[in-house]
Design a protein around this motif. Sequence first.
Motif, PDB file in Angstrom:
ATOM      1  N   PRO A  32       0.848  -1.205   0.000  1.00 18.70           N
ATOM      2  CA  PRO A  32       0.000   0.000   0.000  1.00 18.70           C
ATOM      3  C   PRO A  32       0.883   1.255   0.000  1.00 18.70           C
ATOM      4  O   PRO A  32       2.052   1.214   0.372  1.00 18.70           O
ATOM      5  CB  PRO A  32      -0.768  -0.122   1.314  1.00 18.70           C
ATOM      6  CG  PRO A  32       0.148  -0.893   2.202  1.00 18.70           C
ATOM      7  CD  PRO A  32       0.887  -1.850   1.315  1.00 18.70           C
ATOM      8  N   VAL A  33       0.296   2.362  -0.421  1.00 25.23           N
ATOM      9  CA  VAL A  33       1.007   3.634  -0.318  1.00 25.23           C
ATOM     10  C   VAL A  33       0.892   4.128   1.126  1.00 25.23           C
ATOM     11  O   VAL A  33       0.127   3.589   1.921  1.00 25.23           O
ATOM     12  CB  VAL A  33       0.455   4.678  -1.318  1.00 25.23           C
ATOM     13  CG1 VAL A  33       0.672   4.219  -2.748  1.00 25.23           C
ATOM     14  CG2 VAL A  33      -0.991   4.986  -1.072  1.00 25.23           C
ATOM     15  N   SER A  34       1.634   5.155   1.453  1.00 25.95           N
ATOM     16  CA  SER A  34       1.639   5.672   2.824  1.00 25.95           C
ATOM     17  C   SER A  34       0.291   6.295   3.183  1.00 25.95           C
ATOM     18  O   SER A  34      -0.281   7.050   2.389  1.00 25.95           O
ATOM     19  CB  SER A  34       2.732   6.717   2.977  1.00 25.95           C
ATOM     20  OG  SER A  34       2.657   7.318   4.247  1.00 25.95           O
ATOM     21  N   PRO A  35      -0.217   6.020   4.384  1.00 24.88           N
ATOM     22  CA  PRO A  35      -1.466   6.662   4.815  1.00 24.88           C
ATOM     23  C   PRO A  35      -1.318   8.178   4.976  1.00 24.88           C
ATOM     24  O   PRO A  35      -2.319   8.896   5.009  1.00 24.88           O
ATOM     25  CB  PRO A  35      -1.773   6.012   6.164  1.00 24.88           C
ATOM     26  CG  PRO A  35      -0.778   4.947   6.390  1.00 24.88           C
ATOM     27  CD  PRO A  35       0.262   5.030   5.330  1.00 24.88           C
ATOM     28  N   LYS A  36      -0.092   8.669   5.051  1.00 28.53           N
ATOM     29  CA  LYS A  36       0.132  10.118   5.142  1.00 28.53           C
ATOM     30  C   LYS A  36      -0.366  10.840   3.893  1.00 28.53           C
ATOM     31  O   LYS A  36      -0.637  12.044   3.931  1.00 28.53           O
ATOM     32  CB  LYS A  36       1.617  10.424   5.320  1.00 28.53           C
ATOM     33  CG  LYS A  36       2.184  10.012   6.646  1.00 28.53           C
ATOM     34  CD  LYS A  36       3.665  10.376   6.685  1.00 28.53           C
ATOM     35  CE  LYS A  36       4.327   9.947   7.964  1.00 28.53           C
ATOM     36  NZ  LYS A  36       5.761  10.268   7.960  1.00 28.53           N
ATOM     37  N   ARG A  41      -3.473  15.150   0.908  1.00 27.92           N
ATOM     38  CA  ARG A  41      -4.591  15.490   0.014  1.00 27.92           C
ATOM     39  C   ARG A  41      -5.683  16.257   0.747  1.00 27.92           C
ATOM     40  O   ARG A  41      -6.333  17.131   0.170  1.00 27.92           O
ATOM     41  CB  ARG A  41      -5.156  14.217  -0.625  1.00 27.92           C
ATOM     42  CG  ARG A  41      -4.210  13.624  -1.648  1.00 27.92           C
ATOM     43  CD  ARG A  41      -4.778  12.419  -2.330  1.00 27.92           C
ATOM     44  NE  ARG A  41      -3.911  11.976  -3.411  1.00 27.92           N
ATOM     45  CZ  ARG A  41      -4.168  10.948  -4.192  1.00 27.92           C
ATOM     46  NH1 ARG A  41      -5.285  10.256  -4.029  1.00 27.92           N
ATOM     47  NH2 ARG A  41      -3.324  10.608  -5.145  1.00 27.92           N
ATOM     48  N   ARG A  42      -5.868  15.958   2.025  1.00 34.07           N
ATOM     49  CA  ARG A  42      -6.869  16.700   2.817  1.00 34.07           C
ATOM     50  C   ARG A  42      -6.444  18.151   3.011  1.00 34.07           C
ATOM     51  O   ARG A  42      -7.273  19.062   2.962  1.00 34.07           O
ATOM     52  CB  ARG A  42      -7.085  16.017   4.160  1.00 34.07           C
ATOM     53  CG  ARG A  42      -7.891  14.751   4.040  1.00 34.07           C
ATOM     54  CD  ARG A  42      -8.058  14.059   5.376  1.00 34.07           C
ATOM     55  NE  ARG A  42      -8.881  12.865   5.215  1.00 34.07           N
ATOM     56  CZ  ARG A  42      -8.568  11.679   5.702  1.00 34.07           C
ATOM     57  NH1 ARG A  42      -7.468  11.515   6.420  1.00 34.07           N
ATOM     58  NH2 ARG A  42      -9.363  10.644   5.499  1.00 34.07           N
ATOM     59  N   VAL A  87     -10.529   6.945   1.722  1.00 31.19           N
ATOM     60  CA  VAL A  87     -10.927   5.721   1.024  1.00 31.19           C
ATOM     61  C   VAL A  87     -10.088   5.548  -0.243  1.00 31.19           C
ATOM     62  O   VAL A  87      -9.619   4.450  -0.550  1.00 31.19           O
ATOM     63  CB  VAL A  87     -12.438   5.752   0.690  1.00 31.19           C
ATOM     64  CG1 VAL A  87     -12.828   4.601  -0.210  1.00 31.19           C
ATOM     65  CG2 VAL A  87     -13.251   5.739   1.967  1.00 31.19           C
ATOM     66  N   GLN A  88      -9.879   6.629  -0.975  1.00 32.67           N
ATOM     67  CA  GLN A  88      -9.087   6.564  -2.201  1.00 32.67           C
ATOM     68  C   GLN A  88      -7.650   6.130  -1.917  1.00 32.67           C
ATOM     69  O   GLN A  88      -7.106   5.293  -2.625  1.00 32.67           O
ATOM     70  CB  GLN A  88      -9.055   7.929  -2.897  1.00 32.67           C
ATOM     71  CG  GLN A  88     -10.307   8.275  -3.630  1.00 32.67           C
ATOM     72  CD  GLN A  88     -10.204   9.646  -4.278  1.00 32.67           C
ATOM     73  OE1 GLN A  88      -9.393  10.487  -3.890  1.00 32.67           O
ATOM     74  NE2 GLN A  88     -11.047   9.880  -5.264  1.00 32.67           N
ATOM     75  N   VAL A  89      -7.045   6.699  -0.903  1.00 32.94           N
ATOM     76  CA  VAL A  89      -5.650   6.382  -0.596  1.00 32.94           C
ATOM     77  C   VAL A  89      -5.514   4.924  -0.172  1.00 32.94           C
ATOM     78  O   VAL A  89      -4.562   4.241  -0.569  1.00 32.94           O
ATOM     79  CB  VAL A  89      -5.090   7.352   0.465  1.00 32.94           C
ATOM     80  CG1 VAL A  89      -3.765   6.874   1.019  1.00 32.94           C
ATOM     81  CG2 VAL A  89      -4.943   8.742  -0.139  1.00 32.94           C
TER      82      VAL A  89
END
Length: 178
Positions: A32-36, A41-42, A87-89
């Motif tokens: 997965p990519v980083s949750p950061k 994006r926010r 959700v997208q990330v």
Amino acid sequence: MDEQPAGPPSTPPPPGPSVLPLRGDHGADWHPVSPKLAGVRRVSATAALLPAALALAFTSVYLWWWLAIGAGAVVLVWAWLMWVLGVQVRAISWAELPEELAIRKGRMWRRLVTIPYGRIQYVDLSSGPYKRQAGLADITVNTASPASSGDIPGLPVEVAEELRVRLAARGEAQRAGL
């Protein structure tokens, strides 16, 4: 009476690198990519929508009261974006397969891009100001055809640098074998 031959039941072979489903891991090591990335994006979405909401709220107080409806709509859009960006990330992942790089994105509209290593021309590493602050970078894998190119957003910088070097080396090795 017919007798069945003894032995294990036949099982279908596992899917090869060109038969990757959109769901499940099927033997691939998906990262997965980083949750950061969701936080970055926010911040970007808030920076874009906050001035609009404030302008509509200010105008509704001093000019037309019904513009408050517009300010409320902008706030609702912002709240929805705060949820959907997470959700997208969480839906973005990538895997290095023996012959190709696979990138999955999307929950509702799923997309799977596979890039054969032999078609890689160059690999870009980029990071904007918000991403640099969070320690993230993006990888863009370029091929001769834009349709077969792909990107992986929001990787930790160290992982992105290692992946860029690995993909460039694999691309060179695969092209040399052609």
